[in-house]
Design a protein around this motif. Structure first.
Motif, PDB file in Angstrom:
ATOM      1  N   LEU A  47       0.833  -1.205   0.000  1.00  0.00           N
ATOM      2  CA  LEU A  47       0.000   0.000   0.000  1.00  0.00           C
ATOM      3  C   LEU A  47       0.867   1.255   0.000  1.00  0.00           C
ATOM      4  O   LEU A  47       0.606   2.210  -0.732  1.00  0.00           O
ATOM      5  CB  LEU A  47      -0.936  -0.004   1.206  1.00  0.00           C
ATOM      6  CG  LEU A  47      -2.063  -1.033   1.178  1.00  0.00           C
ATOM      7  CD1 LEU A  47      -2.733  -1.127   2.541  1.00  0.00           C
ATOM      8  CD2 LEU A  47      -3.078  -0.686   0.102  1.00  0.00           C
ATOM      9  N   ALA A  48       1.915   1.264   0.820  1.00  0.00           N
ATOM     10  CA  ALA A  48       2.809   2.423   0.899  1.00  0.00           C
ATOM     11  C   ALA A  48       3.540   2.645  -0.426  1.00  0.00           C
ATOM     12  O   ALA A  48       3.710   3.798  -0.851  1.00  0.00           O
ATOM     13  CB  ALA A  48       3.795   2.238   2.040  1.00  0.00           C
ATOM     14  N   GLU A  49       3.961   1.580  -1.071  1.00  0.00           N
ATOM     15  CA  GLU A  49       4.645   1.706  -2.362  1.00  0.00           C
ATOM     16  C   GLU A  49       3.731   2.295  -3.431  1.00  0.00           C
ATOM     17  O   GLU A  49       4.212   2.832  -4.426  1.00  0.00           O
ATOM     18  CB  GLU A  49       5.159   0.341  -2.821  1.00  0.00           C
ATOM     19  CG  GLU A  49       6.334  -0.160  -2.021  1.00  0.00           C
ATOM     20  CD  GLU A  49       6.736  -1.584  -2.340  1.00  0.00           C
ATOM     21  OE1 GLU A  49       7.799  -1.984  -1.854  1.00  0.00           O
ATOM     22  OE2 GLU A  49       5.990  -2.308  -3.052  1.00  0.00           O
ATOM     23  N   ASN A  50       2.436   2.195  -3.198  1.00  0.00           N
ATOM     24  CA  ASN A  50       1.465   2.746  -4.144  1.00  0.00           C
ATOM     25  C   ASN A  50       0.908   4.087  -3.685  1.00  0.00           C
ATOM     26  O   ASN A  50      -0.123   4.537  -4.164  1.00  0.00           O
ATOM     27  CB  ASN A  50       0.354   1.733  -4.391  1.00  0.00           C
ATOM     28  CG  ASN A  50       0.828   0.605  -5.285  1.00  0.00           C
ATOM     29  OD1 ASN A  50       0.919   0.773  -6.499  1.00  0.00           O
ATOM     30  ND2 ASN A  50       1.188  -0.515  -4.705  1.00  0.00           N
ATOM     31  N   GLY A  51       1.583   4.720  -2.716  1.00  0.00           N
ATOM     32  CA  GLY A  51       1.265   6.094  -2.346  1.00  0.00           C
ATOM     33  C   GLY A  51       0.425   6.291  -1.107  1.00  0.00           C
ATOM     34  O   GLY A  51       0.138   7.428  -0.737  1.00  0.00           O
ATOM     35  N   ALA A  52       0.010   5.223  -0.453  1.00  0.00           N
ATOM     36  CA  ALA A  52      -0.835   5.377   0.743  1.00  0.00           C
ATOM     37  C   ALA A  52       0.030   5.699   1.962  1.00  0.00           C
ATOM     38  O   ALA A  52       1.194   5.302   2.045  1.00  0.00           O
ATOM     39  CB  ALA A  52      -1.626   4.105   1.001  1.00  0.00           C
ATOM     40  N   LYS A  53      -0.556   6.398   2.893  1.00  0.00           N
ATOM     41  CA  LYS A  53       0.042   6.595   4.212  1.00  0.00           C
ATOM     42  C   LYS A  53      -0.466   5.440   5.068  1.00  0.00           C
ATOM     43  O   LYS A  53      -1.672   5.287   5.247  1.00  0.00           O
ATOM     44  CB  LYS A  53      -0.385   7.925   4.802  1.00  0.00           C
ATOM     45  CG  LYS A  53       0.072   9.110   3.991  1.00  0.00           C
ATOM     46  CD  LYS A  53      -0.489  10.393   4.545  1.00  0.00           C
ATOM     47  CE  LYS A  53      -0.200  11.536   3.605  1.00  0.00           C
ATOM     48  NZ  LYS A  53      -0.904  12.758   3.992  1.00  0.00           N
ATOM     49  N   VAL A  54       0.437   4.627   5.592  1.00  0.00           N
ATOM     50  CA  VAL A  54       0.041   3.374   6.230  1.00  0.00           C
ATOM     51  C   VAL A  54       0.699   3.217   7.591  1.00  0.00           C
ATOM     52  O   VAL A  54       1.877   3.511   7.753  1.00  0.00           O
ATOM     53  CB  VAL A  54       0.449   2.168   5.350  1.00  0.00           C
ATOM     54  CG1 VAL A  54       0.025   0.860   5.993  1.00  0.00           C
ATOM     55  CG2 VAL A  54      -0.121   2.290   3.948  1.00  0.00           C
ATOM     56  N   ASP A  55      -0.094   2.761   8.557  1.00  0.00           N
ATOM     57  CA  ASP A  55       0.423   2.280   9.829  1.00  0.00           C
ATOM     58  C   ASP A  55       0.110   0.793   9.907  1.00  0.00           C
ATOM     59  O   ASP A  55      -1.003   0.383   9.576  1.00  0.00           O
ATOM     60  CB  ASP A  55      -0.248   2.983  11.014  1.00  0.00           C
ATOM     61  CG  ASP A  55       0.158   4.430  11.148  1.00  0.00           C
ATOM     62  OD1 ASP A  55       1.269   4.794  10.711  1.00  0.00           O
ATOM     63  OD2 ASP A  55      -0.636   5.214  11.706  1.00  0.00           O
ATOM     64  N   VAL A  56       1.068   0.002  10.355  1.00  0.00           N
ATOM     65  CA  VAL A  56       0.870  -1.430  10.577  1.00  0.00           C
ATOM     66  C   VAL A  56       1.061  -1.671  12.065  1.00  0.00           C
ATOM     67  O   VAL A  56       2.148  -1.440  12.596  1.00  0.00           O
ATOM     68  CB  VAL A  56       1.855  -2.281   9.753  1.00  0.00           C
ATOM     69  CG1 VAL A  56       1.628  -3.756  10.023  1.00  0.00           C
ATOM     70  CG2 VAL A  56       1.722  -1.982   8.263  1.00  0.00           C
ATOM     71  N   LEU A  57      -0.019  -2.093  12.733  1.00  0.00           N
ATOM     72  CA  LEU A  57       0.008  -2.257  14.186  1.00  0.00           C
ATOM     73  C   LEU A  57      -0.712  -3.526  14.611  1.00  0.00           C
ATOM     74  O   LEU A  57      -1.730  -3.898  14.020  1.00  0.00           O
ATOM     75  CB  LEU A  57      -0.707  -1.084  14.870  1.00  0.00           C
ATOM     76  CG  LEU A  57      -0.148   0.312  14.669  1.00  0.00           C
ATOM     77  CD1 LEU A  57      -1.139   1.345  15.191  1.00  0.00           C
ATOM     78  CD2 LEU A  57       1.186   0.428  15.377  1.00  0.00           C
ATOM     79  N   PRO A  58      -0.231  -4.161  15.690  1.00  0.00           N
ATOM     80  CA  PRO A  58      -1.013  -5.259  16.264  1.00  0.00           C
ATOM     81  C   PRO A  58      -2.314  -4.694  16.853  1.00  0.00           C
ATOM     82  O   PRO A  58      -2.341  -3.559  17.347  1.00  0.00           O
ATOM     83  CB  PRO A  58      -0.114  -5.840  17.350  1.00  0.00           C
ATOM     84  CG  PRO A  58       0.962  -4.847  17.579  1.00  0.00           C
ATOM     85  CD  PRO A  58       1.021  -3.942  16.406  1.00  0.00           C
ATOM     86  N   MET A  59      -3.371  -5.467  16.791  1.00  0.00           N
ATOM     87  CA  MET A  59      -4.674  -4.994  17.278  1.00  0.00           C
ATOM     88  C   MET A  59      -4.618  -4.529  18.721  1.00  0.00           C
ATOM     89  O   MET A  59      -5.265  -3.552  19.081  1.00  0.00           O
ATOM     90  CB  MET A  59      -5.725  -6.087  17.118  1.00  0.00           C
ATOM     91  CG  MET A  59      -6.125  -6.308  15.702  1.00  0.00           C
ATOM     92  SD  MET A  59      -7.329  -7.644  15.547  1.00  0.00           S
ATOM     93  CE  MET A  59      -7.492  -7.697  13.768  1.00  0.00           C
ATOM     94  N   ARG A  60      -3.814  -5.191  19.546  1.00  0.00           N
ATOM     95  CA  ARG A  60      -3.742  -4.820  20.961  1.00  0.00           C
ATOM     96  C   ARG A  60      -3.187  -3.413  21.165  1.00  0.00           C
ATOM     97  O   ARG A  60      -3.390  -2.819  22.218  1.00  0.00           O
ATOM     98  CB  ARG A  60      -2.920  -5.839  21.740  1.00  0.00           C
ATOM     99  CG  ARG A  60      -1.455  -5.841  21.401  1.00  0.00           C
ATOM    100  CD  ARG A  60      -0.659  -6.863  22.225  1.00  0.00           C
ATOM    101  NE  ARG A  60       0.710  -6.925  21.776  1.00  0.00           N
ATOM    102  CZ  ARG A  60       1.158  -7.650  20.759  1.00  0.00           C
ATOM    103  NH1 ARG A  60       0.315  -8.422  20.095  1.00  0.00           N
ATOM    104  NH2 ARG A  60       2.432  -7.627  20.413  1.00  0.00           N
TER     105      ARG A  60
END
Length: 76
Positions: free
Chosen positions: A27-40
């Motif tokens: 997603l980031a490589e395609n221009g999105a601003k992304v956070d990847v986090l564990p649900m907790r």
């Protein structure tokens, strides 16, 4: 793409975390601003325009923390 996306996961042994990071990277490589986090670690969804949620499967069901995170969604 200017939207902020949360990719969140529930994982026991790291496989689901790896998939979530791969999705976030794509997603980031395609221009999105992304956070990847564990649900907790997710406390607030308001900064996000979209959420991608995934879980490891144990006994044919998502992990308990994933079911609590998305209580009204039943995975098929």
């Amino acid at each position: 793409m200017n939207n902020k996306i949360l990719v969140t996961y529930a994982s026991r042994f790291g496989s689901t975390e790896g998939v979530a990071k791969s999705i976030g990277k794509t997603l980031a490589e395609n221009g999105a601003k992304v956070d990847v986090l564990p649900m907790r670690d997710v406390k607030d969804l308001s900064p996000y325009d979209a959420v991608v949620a995934g879980s490891a499967v144990n006994g044919g069901a998502w992990l308990p923390e994933a079911m609590q995170f998305v209580p009204d969604i039943k995975p098929s």
